[in-house]
Design a protein around this motif. Sequence first.
Motif, PDB file in Angstrom:
ATOM      1  N   LEU A  42      -5.557   1.585  -2.534  1.00  0.00           N
ATOM      2  CA  LEU A  42      -4.924   0.625  -1.627  1.00  0.00           C
ATOM      3  C   LEU A  42      -3.693   1.226  -0.947  1.00  0.00           C
ATOM      4  O   LEU A  42      -3.089   0.586  -0.079  1.00  0.00           O
ATOM      5  CB  LEU A  42      -4.506  -0.637  -2.398  1.00  0.00           C
ATOM      6  N   GLY A  43      -3.319   2.449  -1.328  1.00  0.00           N
ATOM      7  CA  GLY A  43      -2.138   3.094  -0.744  1.00  0.00           C
ATOM      8  C   GLY A  43      -0.840   2.517  -1.262  1.00  0.00           C
ATOM      9  O   GLY A  43       0.197   2.566  -0.587  1.00  0.00           O
ATOM     10  N   LEU A  44      -0.866   1.982  -2.487  1.00  0.00           N
ATOM     11  CA  LEU A  44       0.307   1.344  -3.083  1.00  0.00           C
ATOM     12  C   LEU A  44       0.819   2.171  -4.256  1.00  0.00           C
ATOM     13  O   LEU A  44       0.051   2.876  -4.905  1.00  0.00           O
ATOM     14  CB  LEU A  44      -0.050  -0.068  -3.565  1.00  0.00           C
ATOM     15  N   PRO A  45       2.109   2.064  -4.544  1.00  0.00           N
ATOM     16  CA  PRO A  45       2.656   2.760  -5.715  1.00  0.00           C
ATOM     17  C   PRO A  45       2.077   2.158  -6.998  1.00  0.00           C
ATOM     18  O   PRO A  45       1.801   0.963  -7.069  1.00  0.00           O
ATOM     19  CB  PRO A  45       4.165   2.521  -5.605  1.00  0.00           C
ATOM     20  N   VAL A  46       1.874   3.010  -7.986  1.00  0.00           N
ATOM     21  CA  VAL A  46       1.320   2.542  -9.263  1.00  0.00           C
ATOM     22  C   VAL A  46       2.452   1.931 -10.076  1.00  0.00           C
ATOM     23  O   VAL A  46       3.053   2.577 -10.940  1.00  0.00           O
ATOM     24  CB  VAL A  46       0.635   3.693 -10.021  1.00  0.00           C
ATOM     25  N   ALA A  47       2.737   0.682  -9.772  1.00  0.00           N
ATOM     26  CA  ALA A  47       3.790  -0.071 -10.469  1.00  0.00           C
ATOM     27  C   ALA A  47       3.314  -1.510 -10.597  1.00  0.00           C
ATOM     28  O   ALA A  47       2.710  -2.055  -9.660  1.00  0.00           O
ATOM     29  CB  ALA A  47       5.095   0.003  -9.699  1.00  0.00           C
ATOM     30  N   PHE A  48       3.580  -2.125 -11.759  1.00  0.00           N
ATOM     31  CA  PHE A  48       3.014  -3.444 -12.013  1.00  0.00           C
ATOM     32  C   PHE A  48       4.108  -4.421 -12.439  1.00  0.00           C
ATOM     33  O   PHE A  48       5.018  -4.077 -13.197  1.00  0.00           O
ATOM     34  CB  PHE A  48       1.942  -3.353 -13.102  1.00  0.00           C
ATOM     35  N   ASP A  49       3.982  -5.664 -11.939  1.00  0.00           N
ATOM     36  CA  ASP A  49       4.956  -6.707 -12.265  1.00  0.00           C
ATOM     37  C   ASP A  49       4.219  -8.034 -12.292  1.00  0.00           C
ATOM     38  O   ASP A  49       4.034  -8.695 -11.263  1.00  0.00           O
ATOM     39  CB  ASP A  49       6.079  -6.732 -11.221  1.00  0.00           C
ATOM     40  N   LEU A  50       3.766  -8.434 -13.451  1.00  0.00           N
ATOM     41  CA  LEU A  50       2.984  -9.663 -13.576  1.00  0.00           C
ATOM     42  C   LEU A  50       3.836 -10.919 -13.401  1.00  0.00           C
ATOM     43  O   LEU A  50       3.337 -11.952 -12.951  1.00  0.00           O
ATOM     44  CB  LEU A  50       2.292  -9.703 -14.948  1.00  0.00           C
ATOM     45  N   GLU A  51       5.106 -10.835 -13.730  1.00  0.00           N
ATOM     46  CA  GLU A  51       5.947 -12.029 -13.666  1.00  0.00           C
ATOM     47  C   GLU A  51       6.174 -12.498 -12.232  1.00  0.00           C
ATOM     48  O   GLU A  51       6.269 -13.700 -11.971  1.00  0.00           O
ATOM     49  CB  GLU A  51       7.291 -11.757 -14.353  1.00  0.00           C
ATOM     50  N   ASN A  52       6.251 -11.571 -11.301  1.00  0.00           N
ATOM     51  CA  ASN A  52       6.541 -11.939  -9.914  1.00  0.00           C
ATOM     52  C   ASN A  52       5.353 -11.667  -8.991  1.00  0.00           C
ATOM     53  O   ASN A  52       5.510 -11.401  -7.809  1.00  0.00           O
ATOM     54  CB  ASN A  52       7.770 -11.150  -9.411  1.00  0.00           C
ATOM     55  N   LEU A  53       4.153 -11.753  -9.544  1.00  0.00           N
ATOM     56  CA  LEU A  53       2.952 -11.429  -8.784  1.00  0.00           C
ATOM     57  C   LEU A  53       2.582 -12.567  -7.841  1.00  0.00           C
ATOM     58  O   LEU A  53       2.430 -13.716  -8.260  1.00  0.00           O
ATOM     59  CB  LEU A  53       1.802 -11.157  -9.754  1.00  0.00           C
ATOM     60  N   GLU A  54       2.460 -12.246  -6.554  1.00  0.00           N
ATOM     61  CA  GLU A  54       2.064 -13.217  -5.543  1.00  0.00           C
ATOM     62  C   GLU A  54       1.010 -12.590  -4.638  1.00  0.00           C
ATOM     63  O   GLU A  54       1.102 -11.411  -4.281  1.00  0.00           O
ATOM     64  CB  GLU A  54       3.267 -13.648  -4.690  1.00  0.00           C
ATOM     65  N   LEU A  55       0.027 -13.374  -4.233  1.00  0.00           N
ATOM     66  CA  LEU A  55      -1.021 -12.882  -3.345  1.00  0.00           C
ATOM     67  C   LEU A  55      -0.450 -12.468  -1.996  1.00  0.00           C
ATOM     68  O   LEU A  55      -0.930 -11.524  -1.367  1.00  0.00           O
ATOM     69  CB  LEU A  55      -2.089 -13.966  -3.148  1.00  0.00           C
ATOM     70  N   SER A  56       0.601 -13.131  -1.570  1.00  0.00           N
ATOM     71  CA  SER A  56       1.169 -12.897  -0.231  1.00  0.00           C
ATOM     72  C   SER A  56       2.138 -11.719  -0.186  1.00  0.00           C
ATOM     73  O   SER A  56       2.704 -11.432   0.879  1.00  0.00           O
ATOM     74  CB  SER A  56       1.888 -14.157   0.250  1.00  0.00           C
ATOM     75  N   ASP A  57       2.311 -11.025  -1.304  1.00  0.00           N
ATOM     76  CA  ASP A  57       3.313  -9.955  -1.357  1.00  0.00           C
ATOM     77  C   ASP A  57       2.740  -8.583  -1.024  1.00  0.00           C
ATOM     78  O   ASP A  57       3.347  -7.570  -1.361  1.00  0.00           O
ATOM     79  CB  ASP A  57       3.963  -9.902  -2.752  1.00  0.00           C
ATOM     80  N   PHE A  58       1.593  -8.534  -0.375  1.00  0.00           N
ATOM     81  CA  PHE A  58       1.035  -7.222  -0.014  1.00  0.00           C
ATOM     82  C   PHE A  58       1.924  -6.592   1.063  1.00  0.00           C
ATOM     83  O   PHE A  58       2.185  -7.216   2.106  1.00  0.00           O
ATOM     84  CB  PHE A  58      -0.396  -7.373   0.516  1.00  0.00           C
ATOM     85  N   PRO A  59       2.418  -5.382   0.833  1.00  0.00           N
ATOM     86  CA  PRO A  59       3.368  -4.765   1.781  1.00  0.00           C
ATOM     87  C   PRO A  59       2.743  -4.557   3.169  1.00  0.00           C
ATOM     88  O   PRO A  59       1.538  -4.368   3.301  1.00  0.00           O
ATOM     89  CB  PRO A  59       3.698  -3.413   1.126  1.00  0.00           C
ATOM     90  N   GLU A  60       3.586  -4.586   4.187  1.00  0.00           N
ATOM     91  CA  GLU A  60       3.119  -4.328   5.542  1.00  0.00           C
ATOM     92  C   GLU A  60       3.061  -2.826   5.807  1.00  0.00           C
ATOM     93  O   GLU A  60       3.669  -2.025   5.100  1.00  0.00           O
ATOM     94  CB  GLU A  60       4.050  -5.002   6.558  1.00  0.00           C
ATOM     95  N   ASN A  61       2.308  -2.478   6.857  1.00  0.00           N
ATOM     96  CA  ASN A  61       2.203  -1.085   7.314  1.00  0.00           C
ATOM     97  C   ASN A  61       1.718  -0.141   6.208  1.00  0.00           C
ATOM     98  O   ASN A  61       2.194   0.993   6.089  1.00  0.00           O
ATOM     99  CB  ASN A  61       3.551  -0.589   7.859  1.00  0.00           C
ATOM    100  N   VAL A  62       0.804  -0.640   5.399  1.00  0.00           N
ATOM    101  CA  VAL A  62       0.198   0.183   4.355  1.00  0.00           C
ATOM    102  C   VAL A  62      -1.185   0.606   4.824  1.00  0.00           C
ATOM    103  O   VAL A  62      -1.962  -0.203   5.337  1.00  0.00           O
ATOM    104  CB  VAL A  62       0.098  -0.577   3.017  1.00  0.00           C
ATOM    105  N   THR A  63      -1.504   1.858   4.644  1.00  0.00           N
ATOM    106  CA  THR A  63      -2.827   2.362   5.021  1.00  0.00           C
ATOM    107  C   THR A  63      -3.645   2.607   3.763  1.00  0.00           C
ATOM    108  O   THR A  63      -3.271   3.444   2.931  1.00  0.00           O
ATOM    109  CB  THR A  63      -2.707   3.674   5.822  1.00  0.00           C
ATOM    110  N   VAL A  64      -4.709   1.853   3.654  1.00  0.00           N
ATOM    111  CA  VAL A  64      -5.575   2.049   2.489  1.00  0.00           C
ATOM    112  C   VAL A  64      -6.430   3.274   2.733  1.00  0.00           C
ATOM    113  O   VAL A  64      -6.571   3.755   3.861  1.00  0.00           O
ATOM    114  CB  VAL A  64      -6.456   0.811   2.242  1.00  0.00           C
ATOM    115  N   VAL A  65      -7.033   3.787   1.644  1.00  0.00           N
ATOM    116  CA  VAL A  65      -7.854   4.983   1.757  1.00  0.00           C
ATOM    117  C   VAL A  65      -9.042   4.712   2.685  1.00  0.00           C
ATOM    118  O   VAL A  65      -9.638   3.630   2.656  1.00  0.00           O
ATOM    119  CB  VAL A  65      -8.330   5.439   0.360  1.00  0.00           C
ATOM    120  N   SER A  66      -9.371   5.656   3.532  1.00  0.00           N
ATOM    121  CA  SER A  66     -10.439   5.432   4.508  1.00  0.00           C
ATOM    122  C   SER A  66     -11.816   5.392   3.852  1.00  0.00           C
ATOM    123  O   SER A  66     -12.680   4.600   4.218  1.00  0.00           O
ATOM    124  CB  SER A  66     -10.404   6.530   5.584  1.00  0.00           C
TER     125      SER A  66
END
Length: 219
Positions: A42-66
């Motif tokens: 997904l082009g995201l850093p491998v970091a996890f935070d279950l307490e503050n997990l929200e569906l709408s928190d996907f970062p902008e301007n991220v390029t997923v693997v082609s």
Amino acid sequence: KEDGDKEQLAAVMAHLAASLRVVAHLIQPFMMTTSNAIMEQLGLPVAFDLENLELSDFPENVTVVSKGTPIFPRLDMDEEIAYIQSQMSAGKPQEKEWNPEEVDLKSEKDQIKFDDFDKVEIRVAEVKEVEKVEGSDKLLRFRLDAGDGEDRQILSGIAKFYPNEQELVGKKLQVVANLKPRKMMKKYVSQGMILSAEHDGKLTVLTVDPSVPNGSVIG
């Protein structure tokens, strides 16, 4: 993928990426390698935070693997079945191929020929009456219908195995019908022998299906 549906496709893909990010967080405690792979593709850093997990928190301007490597590749069913069977049989001793001619047959008596066995007549006999023999702790006296036209009497030393001998009334037993009669307890004639099986000190008379007619020959 039509030109007029590009915005709808973009929205679907955005929601899919956001959902996969949430899935990666949720499975991380027990599928760490898989969750890390999802985040990387997904082009995201491998970091996890279950307490503050929200569906709408996907970062902008991220390029997923082609073109990502399948995280759950399609399995070949035949290969998987073969692997599972090999694991199930691992460590188990290989079964020896059955060869009847090599079987060590057990027998407590000398072997006999078929002609010897053919001399024995085993018949179905229904128990009409049974009682303990006075003066004996071992013997039961049976009145049986073995298809002779009249009932026959057999004495059998099984009293200790059947303390409630009346439970045998009505059962159809296997008896040796052509055994020479012999006198027992000076006043009783025994006209055959009731067949039984004994193992580990327990004896059980051999019965047959109730539907088998009295006097039927067992071959």
